[in-house]
Scaffold this motif. Structure first.
Motif, PDB file in Angstrom:
ATOM      1  N   THR A 275      -1.938  75.878  74.941  1.00  0.00           N
ATOM      2  CA  THR A 275      -1.843  77.137  75.681  1.00  0.00           C
ATOM      3  C   THR A 275      -0.488  77.804  75.433  1.00  0.00           C
ATOM      4  N   VAL A 276      -0.328  78.999  75.978  1.00  0.00           N
ATOM      5  CA  VAL A 276       0.952  79.701  75.847  1.00  0.00           C
ATOM      6  C   VAL A 276       1.965  79.057  76.791  1.00  0.00           C
ATOM      7  N   PRO A 277       3.250  79.042  76.441  1.00  0.00           N
ATOM      8  CA  PRO A 277       4.248  78.366  77.275  1.00  0.00           C
ATOM      9  C   PRO A 277       4.509  79.041  78.620  1.00  0.00           C
ATOM     10  N   HIS A 278       4.299  80.355  78.708  1.00  0.00           N
ATOM     11  CA  HIS A 278       4.574  81.077  79.956  1.00  0.00           C
ATOM     12  C   HIS A 278       3.797  82.379  79.959  1.00  0.00           C
ATOM     13  N   ILE A 279       3.774  83.053  81.106  1.00  0.00           N
ATOM     14  CA  ILE A 279       3.093  84.342  81.214  1.00  0.00           C
ATOM     15  C   ILE A 279       3.899  85.381  80.438  1.00  0.00           C
ATOM     16  N   VAL A 280       3.195  86.212  79.668  1.00  0.00           N
ATOM     17  CA  VAL A 280       3.874  87.241  78.886  1.00  0.00           C
ATOM     18  C   VAL A 280       2.973  88.467  78.795  1.00  0.00           C
ATOM     19  N   THR A 281       3.586  89.637  78.749  1.00  0.00           N
ATOM     20  CA  THR A 281       2.851  90.890  78.598  1.00  0.00           C
ATOM     21  C   THR A 281       3.340  91.593  77.350  1.00  0.00           C
ATOM     22  N   GLY A 282       2.422  91.864  76.440  1.00  0.00           N
ATOM     23  CA  GLY A 282       2.737  92.612  75.226  1.00  0.00           C
ATOM     24  C   GLY A 282       2.304  94.052  75.396  1.00  0.00           C
TER      25      GLY A 282
ATOM     26  N   ALA B 195      13.342  76.169  73.108  1.00  0.00           N
ATOM     27  CA  ALA B 195      14.164  77.356  72.867  1.00  0.00           C
ATOM     28  C   ALA B 195      14.718  77.905  74.184  1.00  0.00           C
ATOM     29  N   TYR B 196      13.921  77.859  75.242  1.00  0.00           N
ATOM     30  CA  TYR B 196      14.388  78.317  76.549  1.00  0.00           C
ATOM     31  C   TYR B 196      15.536  77.440  77.044  1.00  0.00           C
ATOM     32  N   ALA B 197      15.416  76.130  76.865  1.00  0.00           N
ATOM     33  CA  ALA B 197      16.471  75.212  77.305  1.00  0.00           C
ATOM     34  C   ALA B 197      17.779  75.494  76.578  1.00  0.00           C
ATOM     35  N   VAL B 198      17.701  75.764  75.290  1.00  0.00           N
ATOM     36  CA  VAL B 198      18.906  76.083  74.529  1.00  0.00           C
ATOM     37  C   VAL B 198      19.501  77.401  75.012  1.00  0.00           C
ATOM     38  N   ARG B 199      18.640  78.384  75.281  1.00  0.00           N
ATOM     39  CA  ARG B 199      19.126  79.700  75.694  1.00  0.00           C
ATOM     40  C   ARG B 199      19.836  79.658  77.040  1.00  0.00           C
ATOM     41  N   VAL B 200      19.328  78.868  78.006  1.00  0.00           N
ATOM     42  CA  VAL B 200      19.944  78.816  79.335  1.00  0.00           C
ATOM     43  C   VAL B 200      20.989  77.714  79.457  1.00  0.00           C
ATOM     44  N   GLY B 201      21.129  76.897  78.412  1.00  0.00           N
ATOM     45  CA  GLY B 201      22.175  75.876  78.419  1.00  0.00           C
ATOM     46  C   GLY B 201      21.822  74.645  79.231  1.00  0.00           C
ATOM     47  N   LYS B 202      20.548  74.286  79.311  1.00  0.00           N
ATOM     48  CA  LYS B 202      20.118  73.085  80.020  1.00  0.00           C
ATOM     49  C   LYS B 202      19.466  72.141  79.019  1.00  0.00           C
ATOM     50  N   SER B 203      19.257  70.907  79.476  1.00  0.00           N
ATOM     51  CA  SER B 203      18.531  69.965  78.623  1.00  0.00           C
ATOM     52  C   SER B 203      17.032  70.226  78.773  1.00  0.00           C
ATOM     53  N   VAL B 204      16.272  69.751  77.820  1.00  0.00           N
ATOM     54  CA  VAL B 204      14.826  69.946  77.853  1.00  0.00           C
ATOM     55  C   VAL B 204      14.221  69.232  79.062  1.00  0.00           C
ATOM     56  N   ASP B 205      14.768  68.074  79.431  1.00  0.00           N
ATOM     57  CA  ASP B 205      14.252  67.337  80.594  1.00  0.00           C
ATOM     58  C   ASP B 205      14.426  68.132  81.885  1.00  0.00           C
ATOM     59  N   GLU B 206      15.573  68.809  82.038  1.00  0.00           N
ATOM     60  CA  GLU B 206      15.796  69.628  83.239  1.00  0.00           C
ATOM     61  C   GLU B 206      14.819  70.796  83.298  1.00  0.00           C
ATOM     62  N   VAL B 207      14.519  71.384  82.160  1.00  0.00           N
ATOM     63  CA  VAL B 207      13.570  72.497  82.117  1.00  0.00           C
ATOM     64  C   VAL B 207      12.162  72.007  82.433  1.00  0.00           C
ATOM     65  N   MET B 208      11.793  70.861  81.891  1.00  0.00           N
ATOM     66  CA  MET B 208      10.433  70.350  82.056  1.00  0.00           C
ATOM     67  C   MET B 208      10.156  69.859  83.480  1.00  0.00           C
ATOM     68  N   GLU B 209      11.179  69.602  84.294  1.00  0.00           N
ATOM     69  CA  GLU B 209      10.954  69.189  85.690  1.00  0.00           C
ATOM     70  C   GLU B 209      10.198  70.256  86.467  1.00  0.00           C
ATOM     71  N   ASN B 210      10.525  71.525  86.244  1.00  0.00           N
ATOM     72  CA  ASN B 210       9.901  72.630  86.969  1.00  0.00           C
ATOM     73  C   ASN B 210       8.830  73.340  86.148  1.00  0.00           C
ATOM     74  N   TYR B 211       8.360  72.708  85.085  1.00  0.00           N
ATOM     75  CA  TYR B 211       7.414  73.327  84.170  1.00  0.00           C
ATOM     76  C   TYR B 211       5.992  73.110  84.663  1.00  0.00           C
ATOM     77  N   THR B 212       5.238  74.196  84.818  1.00  0.00           N
ATOM     78  CA  THR B 212       3.877  74.088  85.356  1.00  0.00           C
ATOM     79  C   THR B 212       2.875  74.727  84.401  1.00  0.00           C
ATOM     80  N   VAL B 213       2.773  74.166  83.204  1.00  0.00           N
ATOM     81  CA  VAL B 213       1.828  74.654  82.208  1.00  0.00           C
ATOM     82  C   VAL B 213       1.053  73.462  81.662  1.00  0.00           C
ATOM     83  N   GLY B 214      -0.237  73.654  81.431  1.00  0.00           N
ATOM     84  CA  GLY B 214      -1.064  72.601  80.868  1.00  0.00           C
ATOM     85  C   GLY B 214      -1.227  71.437  81.813  1.00  0.00           C
ATOM     86  N   SER B 215      -1.049  70.227  81.317  1.00  0.00           N
ATOM     87  CA  SER B 215      -1.227  69.037  82.150  1.00  0.00           C
ATOM     88  C   SER B 215      -0.103  68.890  83.165  1.00  0.00           C
TER      89      SER B 215
END
Length: 182
Positions: free
Chosen positions: A83-90, A155-175
Protein backbone atom coordinates in the motif's frame (compact mmCIF):
# COMPACT_ATOMS: atom_id res chain seq x y z
CA UNK A 1 20.96 -0.50 -25.43
CA UNK A 2 21.81 -4.04 -26.52
CA UNK A 3 19.16 -6.45 -27.78
CA UNK A 4 19.45 -8.64 -24.65
CA UNK A 5 18.95 -5.69 -22.28
CA UNK A 6 16.02 -4.46 -24.36
CA UNK A 7 14.36 -7.89 -24.25
CA UNK A 8 14.90 -8.13 -20.47
CA UNK A 9 13.47 -4.65 -19.98
CA UNK A 10 10.39 -5.45 -22.07
CA UNK A 11 9.77 -8.77 -20.34
CA UNK A 12 9.57 -7.21 -16.86
CA UNK A 13 7.53 -4.19 -17.92
CA UNK A 14 3.75 -4.31 -18.02
CA UNK A 15 2.00 -2.16 -20.66
CA UNK A 16 -1.66 -1.21 -20.56
CA UNK A 17 -3.50 1.16 -22.88
CA UNK A 18 -5.54 3.63 -20.86
CA UNK A 19 -7.10 5.81 -23.52
CA UNK A 20 -7.40 5.96 -27.31
CA UNK A 21 -8.94 8.93 -29.12
CA UNK A 22 -9.66 9.56 -32.80
CA UNK A 23 -9.17 13.14 -33.92
CA UNK A 24 -10.06 14.51 -37.34
CA UNK A 25 -8.78 17.34 -39.46
CA UNK A 26 -10.97 18.73 -42.23
CA UNK A 27 -9.01 19.24 -45.43
CA UNK A 28 -9.95 20.06 -49.00
CA UNK A 29 -10.65 16.44 -49.96
CA UNK A 30 -12.58 15.50 -46.80
CA UNK A 31 -11.59 14.46 -43.30
CA UNK A 32 -8.19 13.17 -42.28
CA UNK A 33 -8.11 10.98 -39.13
CA UNK A 34 -5.32 10.62 -36.61
CA UNK A 35 -5.20 8.69 -33.35
CA UNK A 36 -3.87 9.46 -29.89
CA UNK A 37 -3.06 6.85 -27.27
CA UNK A 38 -2.16 6.97 -23.60
CA UNK A 39 -0.26 3.97 -22.23
CA UNK A 40 0.91 3.12 -18.71
CA UNK A 41 4.03 0.97 -18.27
CA UNK A 42 4.99 -0.52 -14.95
CA UNK A 43 7.67 -2.64 -13.39
CA UNK A 44 6.06 -4.01 -10.22
CA UNK A 45 9.25 -5.81 -9.16
CA UNK A 46 11.18 -2.53 -8.98
CA UNK A 47 8.20 -0.31 -7.98
CA UNK A 48 8.41 1.83 -11.10
CA UNK A 49 5.65 3.27 -13.28
CA UNK A 50 5.53 5.58 -16.28
CA UNK A 51 2.89 7.06 -18.57
CA UNK A 52 3.31 8.03 -22.22
CA UNK A 53 1.22 9.81 -24.82
CA UNK A 54 1.57 9.06 -28.53
CA UNK A 55 0.03 10.37 -31.75
CA UNK A 56 0.01 8.71 -35.17
CA UNK A 57 -2.13 8.07 -38.22
CA UNK A 58 -2.66 4.42 -37.16
CA UNK A 59 -3.65 3.06 -33.73
CA UNK A 60 -0.81 0.49 -33.34
CA UNK A 61 1.81 3.13 -34.14
CA UNK A 62 0.28 5.56 -31.62
CA UNK A 63 0.33 2.84 -28.94
CA UNK A 64 3.96 1.97 -29.75
CA UNK A 65 5.03 5.62 -29.49
CA UNK A 66 3.15 6.04 -26.21
CA UNK A 67 4.71 2.86 -24.82
CA UNK A 68 8.22 4.06 -25.72
CA UNK A 69 7.60 7.40 -24.03
CA UNK A 70 6.19 5.65 -20.95
CA UNK A 71 9.33 3.53 -20.59
CA UNK A 72 11.56 6.60 -20.70
CA UNK A 73 9.48 8.53 -18.14
CA UNK A 74 9.32 5.93 -15.36
CA UNK A 75 9.35 7.09 -11.73
CA UNK A 76 10.06 5.12 -8.55
CA UNK A 77 7.30 4.76 -5.99
CA UNK A 78 7.56 3.64 -2.34
CA UNK A 79 5.41 0.65 -1.38
CA UNK A 80 4.91 -0.45 2.24
CA UNK A 81 3.26 -3.88 2.57
CA UNK A 82 1.46 -3.42 -0.76
CA UNK A 83 0.00 0.00 0.00
CA UNK A 84 0.96 3.67 -0.05
CA UNK A 85 3.00 4.82 2.98
CA UNK A 86 0.65 7.71 3.89
CA UNK A 87 -2.37 9.69 2.71
CA UNK A 88 -1.53 11.94 -0.24
CA UNK A 89 -3.46 14.17 -2.64
CA UNK A 90 -2.21 14.76 -6.16
CA UNK A 91 -3.45 17.73 -8.15
CA UNK A 92 -3.48 18.62 -11.81
CA UNK A 93 -5.80 21.17 -13.37
CA UNK A 94 -9.33 20.72 -12.02
CA UNK A 95 -8.61 17.16 -10.84
CA UNK A 96 -7.56 15.95 -7.40
CA UNK A 97 -6.70 12.31 -6.71
CA UNK A 98 -6.67 11.11 -3.11
CA UNK A 99 -4.60 8.00 -2.33
CA UNK A 100 -5.18 6.43 1.08
CA UNK A 101 -3.43 3.41 2.65
CA UNK A 102 -5.56 0.29 3.06
CA UNK A 103 -5.29 -2.74 5.31
CA UNK A 104 -4.17 -6.07 3.83
CA UNK A 105 -6.87 -7.82 1.80
CA UNK A 106 -8.70 -4.65 0.73
CA UNK A 107 -7.47 -4.57 -2.87
CA UNK A 108 -7.17 -1.56 -5.15
CA UNK A 109 -10.41 0.40 -4.99
CA UNK A 110 -10.10 2.98 -7.75
CA UNK A 111 -11.39 4.18 -11.09
CA UNK A 112 -10.14 2.30 -14.14
CA UNK A 113 -7.56 4.97 -14.97
CA UNK A 114 -6.10 5.18 -11.47
CA UNK A 115 -6.28 1.39 -11.05
CA UNK A 116 -4.18 0.87 -14.20
CA UNK A 117 -1.42 3.08 -12.84
CA UNK A 118 -1.45 1.59 -9.33
CA UNK A 119 -1.52 -1.99 -10.62
CA UNK A 120 1.38 -1.29 -12.95
CA UNK A 121 3.38 0.19 -10.06
CA UNK A 122 2.77 -2.89 -7.90
CA UNK A 123 0.27 -1.63 -5.31
CA UNK A 124 -2.19 -4.25 -4.01
CA UNK A 125 -4.15 -2.43 -1.26
CA UNK A 126 -5.10 1.22 -1.85
CA UNK A 127 -8.24 3.33 -1.42
CA UNK A 128 -8.62 6.20 -3.89
CA UNK A 129 -11.02 9.01 -4.75
CA UNK A 130 -11.04 11.22 -7.85
CA UNK A 131 -12.39 14.68 -7.01
CA UNK A 132 -13.31 17.22 -9.66
CA UNK A 133 -12.81 16.54 -13.36
CA UNK A 134 -12.56 12.89 -14.43
CA UNK A 135 -10.85 13.67 -17.74
CA UNK A 136 -8.42 10.78 -18.37
CA UNK A 137 -5.41 13.04 -19.07
CA UNK A 138 -5.92 15.09 -15.91
CA UNK A 139 -6.55 12.01 -13.74
CA UNK A 140 -3.36 10.36 -14.98
CA UNK A 141 -1.25 13.46 -14.33
CA UNK A 142 -2.82 14.00 -10.88
CA UNK A 143 -2.16 10.34 -9.97
CA UNK A 144 1.47 10.63 -11.05
CA UNK A 145 1.73 13.84 -9.04
CA UNK A 146 0.42 11.99 -5.97
CA UNK A 147 2.90 9.15 -6.49
CA UNK A 148 5.82 11.60 -6.71
CA UNK A 149 4.72 13.19 -3.41
CA UNK A 150 4.89 9.84 -1.57
CA UNK A 151 7.69 9.38 0.92
CA UNK A 152 8.88 6.08 2.39
CA UNK A 153 9.19 5.75 6.19
CA UNK A 154 12.97 5.59 5.82
CA UNK A 155 13.09 8.84 3.83
CA UNK A 156 10.74 10.50 6.33
CA UNK A 157 12.96 9.41 9.24
CA UNK A 158 16.01 10.93 7.57
CA UNK A 159 14.14 14.15 6.80
CA UNK A 160 12.92 14.69 10.40
CA UNK A 161 16.16 13.47 11.97
CA UNK A 162 14.79 10.41 13.80
CA UNK A 163 15.63 6.74 13.62
CA UNK A 164 13.42 4.42 11.61
CA UNK A 165 12.37 2.61 14.81
CA UNK A 166 11.08 5.86 16.36
CA UNK A 167 9.06 6.60 13.22
CA UNK A 168 7.64 3.08 13.02
CA UNK A 169 6.32 3.22 16.64
CA UNK A 170 3.53 5.60 15.55
CA UNK A 171 3.12 4.12 12.06
CA UNK A 172 -0.40 2.92 11.27
CA UNK A 173 -0.25 1.53 7.74
CA UNK A 174 -0.78 -2.04 6.58
CA UNK A 175 -0.32 -4.68 9.26
CA UNK A 176 0.84 -1.97 11.68
CA UNK A 177 -2.84 -0.94 12.00
CA UNK A 178 -3.67 -4.31 13.52
CA UNK A 179 -0.65 -4.19 15.85
CA UNK A 180 -1.65 -0.68 17.04
CA UNK A 181 -5.18 -1.78 17.97
CA UNK A 182 -4.02 -4.69 20.17
Amino acid sequence: MSKENKKNNESTSNDKTIYINRVSKVVKGGRRFNFTAMVVTGDAENNKVGVGFGKASQVPEAIRKASDKARTSMISTPIVEGTVPHIVTGKFGATKVLLRPASPGTGVIASSTVRSILDAAGYTNVLTKVIGSNNAHNVVKATLNALTLLESPEAYAVRVGKSVDEVMENYTVGSHVWNAQR
